[in-house]
Structures are given as C-alpha cells and as structure tokens.
Design a protein around this motif. Sequence first.
Motif, PDB file in Angstrom:
ATOM      1  N   ARG A  57       0.726  -1.147  -0.027  1.00  0.00           N
ATOM      2  CA  ARG A  57       0.096  -0.080   0.060  1.00  0.00           C
ATOM      3  C   ARG A  57       0.739   1.152  -0.023  1.00  0.00           C
ATOM      4  N   ASP A  58       1.945   1.336   0.939  1.00  0.00           N
ATOM      5  CA  ASP A  58       2.907   2.427   1.028  1.00  0.00           C
ATOM      6  C   ASP A  58       3.525   2.768  -0.352  1.00  0.00           C
ATOM      7  N   ALA A  59       3.663   1.803  -1.032  1.00  0.00           N
ATOM      8  CA  ALA A  59       4.426   1.989  -2.809  1.00  0.00           C
ATOM      9  C   ALA A  59       3.242   2.260  -3.481  1.00  0.00           C
ATOM     10  N   HIS A  60       1.791   2.392  -3.370  1.00  0.00           N
ATOM     11  CA  HIS A  60       1.000   2.504  -4.153  1.00  0.00           C
ATOM     12  C   HIS A  60       0.542   1.509  -4.966  1.00  0.00           C
ATOM     13  N   ILE A  61       0.972   0.187  -4.532  1.00  0.00           N
ATOM     14  CA  ILE A  61       0.616  -0.897  -5.624  1.00  0.00           C
ATOM     15  C   ILE A  61      -0.424  -1.570  -5.541  1.00  0.00           C
ATOM     16  N   VAL A  62      -1.072  -1.437  -4.113  1.00  0.00           N
ATOM     17  CA  VAL A  62      -2.408  -1.907  -3.651  1.00  0.00           C
ATOM     18  C   VAL A  62      -3.258  -0.817  -3.162  1.00  0.00           C
ATOM     19  N   TRP A  70     -14.014  -4.382   8.115  1.00  0.00           N
ATOM     20  CA  TRP A  70     -13.175  -5.232   7.145  1.00  0.00           C
ATOM     21  C   TRP A  70     -12.333  -4.388   6.118  1.00  0.00           C
ATOM     22  N   ILE A  71     -11.180  -4.567   5.894  1.00  0.00           N
ATOM     23  CA  ILE A  71     -10.421  -4.047   4.592  1.00  0.00           C
ATOM     24  C   ILE A  71     -10.251  -4.924   3.510  1.00  0.00           C
ATOM     25  N   PHE A  72     -10.549  -4.426   2.429  1.00  0.00           N
ATOM     26  CA  PHE A  72     -10.409  -5.388   1.048  1.00  0.00           C
ATOM     27  C   PHE A  72      -9.334  -4.768   0.340  1.00  0.00           C
ATOM     28  N   TYR A  73      -8.328  -5.506  -0.075  1.00  0.00           N
ATOM     29  CA  TYR A  73      -7.074  -5.131  -1.031  1.00  0.00           C
ATOM     30  C   TYR A  73      -7.204  -5.673  -2.512  1.00  0.00           C
ATOM     31  N   SER A  74      -7.335  -4.604  -3.280  1.00  0.00           N
ATOM     32  CA  SER A  74      -7.067  -4.714  -4.777  1.00  0.00           C
ATOM     33  C   SER A  74      -5.818  -4.053  -5.333  1.00  0.00           C
ATOM     34  N   LEU A  75      -5.498  -4.446  -6.557  1.00  0.00           N
ATOM     35  CA  LEU A  75      -4.542  -3.773  -7.396  1.00  0.00           C
ATOM     36  C   LEU A  75      -4.773  -2.252  -7.571  1.00  0.00           C
ATOM     37  N   ASN A  76      -4.009  -1.467  -7.489  1.00  0.00           N
ATOM     38  CA  ASN A  76      -4.088  -0.115  -7.651  1.00  0.00           C
ATOM     39  C   ASN A  76      -3.766   0.329  -9.227  1.00  0.00           C
ATOM     40  N   LYS A  77      -5.007   0.145 -10.052  1.00  0.00           N
ATOM     41  CA  LYS A  77      -4.513   0.327 -11.478  1.00  0.00           C
ATOM     42  C   LYS A  77      -4.307   1.644 -12.061  1.00  0.00           C
ATOM     43  N   GLN A  78      -4.360   2.669 -11.222  1.00  0.00           N
ATOM     44  CA  GLN A  78      -4.103   4.130 -11.291  1.00  0.00           C
ATOM     45  C   GLN A  78      -2.640   4.199 -10.889  1.00  0.00           C
TER      46      GLN A  78
END
Length: 112
Positions: A57-62, A70-78
Amino acid sequence: MNGVEIEKAAIVCKLLGDKTRLTMLKLIEDEPCCVCEFVEIFQMSQPSISQHLRKLRDAHIVKEERKGQWIFYSLNKQSEHYPLLQSILEQLPDQKEKLVQLEKNGTRISCC
C-alpha cells in the motif's frame, strides 16, 4: 519518457521479490481479497499479512477499501507502477485455485 524511473522500478521489484507479496498480488489481480482470506491462504498471522499489505500500500501498488470493520485489498490500477506490475503478473501461474479452495473450506470471505 515512457515507463517508470529505474529507482522506482527497483523499489517495486524489491517488493515483488517476496514470494508472499507476489502471490498476494496475483490473487488480487482480478478481485479484491480481505486480510482474513490471506491469513487462511498463507497460514500466517494477521499482523504478518498486514505488514506485507502495508508495504504494498505504501508503494501505491495496492489500494484498500473498508467495508464495515473489514478491509479489502485490490490492485491499484491507477498507480504509475501498474504497467510494470501487469507485465510481471501476466507471466505468473494462475492462483485462483487458492481462492476456490477457500470456498470449498467455507472460509472464503469469512469476515463478511
């Protein structure tokens, strides 16, 4: 200039050098996952999973999306890193069987 600067690419590649993080990214390539699902898949503690996700997340990848507690994670396509990430992920074997196994075990999205 096209692509990502070498320094930024090196940071992303270093993060992807971890098998757990790389597998996590392949798992969320098409659909978001919750921390509890990763805990079940990797048989790791929640704090360990959260540490991996925080680095991504810190690298803006997710990116994360909160749904209730609950927290859901996904790819950061932007993300500027997404094209690099996408080219790496397309070379990896599918990991959907891990999610199918969670469903069979009745532990897919057990937090929701």
